[in-house]
Design an enzyme around this catalytic site. Structure first.
Site: not given
Length: 352
Positions: A174-175, A210, A114, A239, A110, A172
């Protein structure tokens, strides 16, 4: 897995993954999915960071990003839930498509970024949440924020009164540049701001961190020291990963975080390293690649006080939580453990 669940999964897998995910939440809310209710036993009941859990099997953040299916999820066999990530402002996330099934690998990639309805809307939903089990919120930062550390603190201030725990998510992938906040100086400063807000809450709640699986053993140890110094309640390991080692599926080259079966060994090794570094001074929650009771048990024996699931449910359905809890109970009994705590860390050396 019952016939209804099997048929539902088959139908969902014919759809785009993100569409299927949205429909699964609607099906839960509509009562179309048989739910087992609370799963517990004297062996499974446990306390983590002061929270009483019926069992140590939790729902990982990301499944119910916007806290829209809490009542149904509370009856799905989990011992605790984590929703989010929530950011101060609502944001659409990255362009679609951004979720990919890797069926051959029992995995997913993915790059959501966010996407969520924003902290105010999520706080309103959390205020009406069921009280039958602990529910926590994953804290995030807006993509365009000039001060991401402030974002985490702001979300906690608004949503903290309505949850039992919160998780600082700096892991994460993805940012852009979010993982930079895992560096020692930046992380210490961020956690200081979050903990200041935590102390100001009318009822201070446990705060977890996390972390990513793509860390060296030295980095893991350093993060453990920082978490202890900051007064955190625990760490969630881990994560998603940026690694693509050993994948077979056609979507293996998609950008984003990889979750599911290929993550199990990598995340469990980081968990064991963290357990050794902190020597039981911090509760750890193991997440990454769990799809069987044996894997949940392995995480606990590697050092986890509790575990979380997400991607495996894409392939095995929502009933997986109850099946893992029942299986874990049997494994604890087989090995003569009276509780989850008794088993925690007993197999750590196998991963070091």
């Amino acid at each position: 897995m019952n016939l209804i669940e099997r048929a539902g999964l088959a139908a969902l897998h014919r759809l785009d993954p993100e569409t299927a995910h949205g429909l699964s939440l609607k099906a839960l809310n509509a009562g179309l999915v048989p739910l087992p209710g609370v799963v517990t036993s004297p062996r499974l009941a446990c306390t983590v960071a002061g929270m009483t859990l019926a069992n140590p099997v939790g729902l990982a953040a990301g499944f119910d990003k916007n806290a829209t299916a809490l009542a149904a999820l509370a009856r799905s066999g989990f011992g605790f839930l984590e929703v989010g990530a929530a950011t101060p402002l609502a944001q659409p996330g990255n362009p679609k498509p951004r979720l990919f099934r890797l069926s051959e690998d029992h995995a997913a990639i993915n790059r959501f970024g966010f996407n969520n309805d924003g902290m105010q809307t999520i706080a309103e939903r959390l205020a009406k949440r069921p009280r039958s089990l602990p529910i926590g919120l994953n804290l995030g930062a807006n993509k365009t924020s000039p001060d991401r550390a402030a974002d985490f603190a702001h979300v906690l201030a608004v949503c903290g009164p309505h949850v039992d725990f919160a998780t600082v998510n700096v892991s994460s992938p993805n940012t852009e540049k979010l993982r930079d906040l895992q560096g020692a100086e930046a992380l210490s400063a961020l956690l200081a701001r979050v903990m200041e807000v935590r102390e100001a809450l009318a009822s201070p709640i446990p705060v977890f961190l996390k972390i990513a699986p793509d860390l060296t053993s030295d980095e893991v140890a350093e993060i453990g020291d920082i978490a202890l110094a900051a007064g955190l309640a625990g760490i969630i390991a881990t994560n998603t990963t940026l690694s693509r080692e050993g994948l077979k599926s056609a979507s293996r080259s998609e950008m984003g975080g990889l979750s599911g079966a290929p993550l199990f060994e990598k995340s469990t090794r980081v968990l064991a390293q963290l357990s050794q570094a902190t020597q039981g001074r911090l509760p750890l929650i193991g997440v990454g690649g769990i799809s069987t009771p044996e894997q949940a048990y392995a995480k606990i024996r590697a050092g986890a006080s509790a575990v979380q699931l997400y991607t495996a449910m894409v392939y095995q359905g929502i009933g997986l939580a109850a099946r893992i809890a029942h299986g874990l109970d049997a494994l604890l009994a087989k090995d003569g453990f009276a509780s989850v705590a008794d088993a925690t860390g007993t197999g750590r050396a196998d991963w070091l």
